[in-house]
Design an enzyme around this catalytic site. Structure first.
Site, PDB file in Angstrom:
ATOM      1  N   ARG A 170      16.729 -79.007 -70.163  1.00 30.59           N
ATOM      2  CA  ARG A 170      17.909 -79.855 -70.384  1.00 30.59           C
ATOM      3  C   ARG A 170      19.204 -79.159 -69.975  1.00 30.59           C
ATOM      4  NH1 ARG A 170      16.235 -82.006 -76.306  1.00 30.59           N
ATOM      5  NH2 ARG A 170      14.455 -83.297 -75.712  1.00 30.59           N
ATOM      6  N   ARG A 204      28.098 -89.634 -65.488  1.00 25.05           N
ATOM      7  CA  ARG A 204      27.177 -90.601 -66.100  1.00 25.05           C
ATOM      8  C   ARG A 204      27.906 -91.731 -66.825  1.00 25.05           C
ATOM      9  NH1 ARG A 204      22.619 -90.200 -68.976  1.00 25.05           N
ATOM     10  NH2 ARG A 204      23.172 -92.346 -69.430  1.00 25.05           N
ATOM     11  N   ARG A 263      23.720 -83.406 -71.339  1.00 25.58           N
ATOM     12  CA  ARG A 263      24.851 -83.801 -72.177  1.00 25.58           C
ATOM     13  C   ARG A 263      25.739 -82.654 -72.627  1.00 25.58           C
ATOM     14  NH1 ARG A 263      21.489 -86.995 -76.525  1.00 25.58           N
ATOM     15  NH2 ARG A 263      20.012 -85.368 -75.915  1.00 25.58           N
ATOM     16  N   ASP A 279      13.576 -88.392 -66.221  1.00 21.55           N
ATOM     17  CA  ASP A 279      13.074 -88.588 -67.576  1.00 21.55           C
ATOM     18  C   ASP A 279      11.570 -88.788 -67.494  1.00 21.55           C
ATOM     19  OD1 ASP A 279      12.340 -90.490 -70.058  1.00 21.55           O
ATOM     20  OD2 ASP A 279      14.162 -89.363 -70.532  1.00 21.55           O
ATOM     21  N   TYR A 331       4.270 -92.482 -76.683  1.00 22.70           N
ATOM     22  CA  TYR A 331       5.323 -93.485 -76.544  1.00 22.70           C
ATOM     23  C   TYR A 331       4.738 -94.876 -76.301  1.00 22.70           C
ATOM     24  CZ  TYR A 331       9.099 -90.037 -76.354  1.00 22.70           C
ATOM     25  OH  TYR A 331      10.006 -89.054 -76.668  1.00 22.70           O
TER      26      TYR A 331
END
Length: 355
Positions: free
Chosen positions: A38, A51, A42, A87, A162
């Site tokens: 990562r 973004r 962010r 992702d 998921y």
């Protein structure tokens, strides 16, 4: 030919002698290489800026945007490898699964897979389904030069979690109920996901990725016997599918201290270790013939420079006898991490380990 190969009679590629690929191959390195899971994300204000107003899945499908985001931490932190910005659910979206990544929640699947009939949702992935990946990696490798690019995918178990749960879960009760109660359906589900994951990794390698990481983020929820019987075969199928390319294959999961040897047995060249197990102990569990990656606790970065350096020194000391070591966090960079702390950490590792 892969970006990692140096075939007889041909010149090595620009990335072949990089510290990162040397460490993955368990060869001597000029310094311990560093990258962060990562790292493109962010924690960077420049990421948030580009973004702004763009949904996550859409951002993964814009080659120029993917290129810019992937390059940002390389420019800022001087890390030894880039990781492709994407992702783990991108290949599922690409084959038509009705899902979205909801802010503050994560991937949410409209029609969870609960029956054999539901498997019809999982068709084969073709390169044309993810042509934007090929385009983005072409742009990236042209910009990165000698800096390797890591491709990645979600492992079959984590993707299945998921798909069966319909979204994130703390207990995985539906996924485990299928695994225990209908092992044939579970095996078929994971086998299909292994095919999709293999195809997705092949696209990335053929486009120019120098290494790949398989994220089995939720495998730590499993007992070793269940992992060996119900999960390892599918992960091993993925690793076998890309073995012929000659690129290093990294395997990482969270809370997988009891699974480290099995995760290596699945076919990884490099086993990622979270912060719960010291690297010297992890090496004993994994066994010889594998490099290790990790494993500073991501929360240490909030403690100030002196504490970060002390804890980093502990990690480096426990890695001193390893056959190969890639420095990383024990999980991903947290969104509120100070980017400057990451930059200082890279410089500290490089300085402390310079040969």
């Amino acid at each position: 030919m892969s970006a990692n190969e140096s075939p007889a009679g041909r010149q090595p590629t620009a990335t072949y002698d990089s510290a990162f690929l040397k460490a993955c191959r368990r060869e001597p390195v000029p310094h311990t290489p560093v990258w962060f899971m990562r790292q493109a994300g962010r924690s960077l204000p420049e990421y948030r800026k580009v973004r702004e107003g763009v949904p996550m899945l859409e951002s993964c499908m814009r080659p120029e945007l993917v290129t810019e985001i992937t390059l940002q931490p390389v420019r800022r932190h001087d890390v030894d490898a880039a990781i492709y910005f994407s992702d783990i659910v991108v290949p599922l979206k690409a084959i038509g699964i009705d899902l979205d990544i909801k802010p503050g929640v994560g991937p949410v699947v409209e029609r969870p897979i609960r029956t054999r009939a539901d498997l019809a949702q999982l068709r084969d992935l073709t390169p044309e389904d993810v042509s934007y990946v090929t385009e983005a990696i072409g742009l990236l490798t042209a910009e990165l030069g000698a800096t390797p690019l890591i491709g990645f995918a979600g492992a079959p178990f984590t993707l299945a979690s998921y798909l069966v749960e319909g979204g994130p879960s703390r207990t995985y009760e539906n996924a485990k109920a299928m695994m225990y109660g209908d092992p044939e359906l579970w095996a078929d589900l994971l086998d299909r996901l292994a095919e999709i994951t293999s195809a997705f990794l092949k696209v990335q390698i053929e486009a120019g990725a120098s290494a790949v990481q398989l994220f089995d983020s939720w495998a730590g929820a499993l007992a070793p016997t269940d992992y060996r019987r119900s999960v390892l075969p599918a992960s091993a199928k993925v690793f076998r599918a890309v073995e012929g390319y000659g690129v290093p294959r990294i395997h990482f999961g969270v809370g997988t201290g009891e699974l480290l040897r099995l995760m290596g047995e699945a076919g990884a060249d490099v086993v990622g270790v979270d912060w719960r197990v010291p690297l010297d102990e992890a090496a004993r569990r994994v066994g010889p013939g594998k490099a290790l990656q990790g494993n500073l606790d991501p929360t240490v970065l909030f403690a100030g420079t002196e504490a970060v350096e002390a804890k980093t020194r502990e990690v480096l000391d426990t890695a001193a006898g390893l056959e190969g070591h890639v420095f990383n966090l024990g999980h991903g960079v947290m969104p509120s991490t100070d980017p400057d702390a990451l930059t200082r950490l890279v410089e500290y590792v490089h300085t402390q380990t310079a040969r």
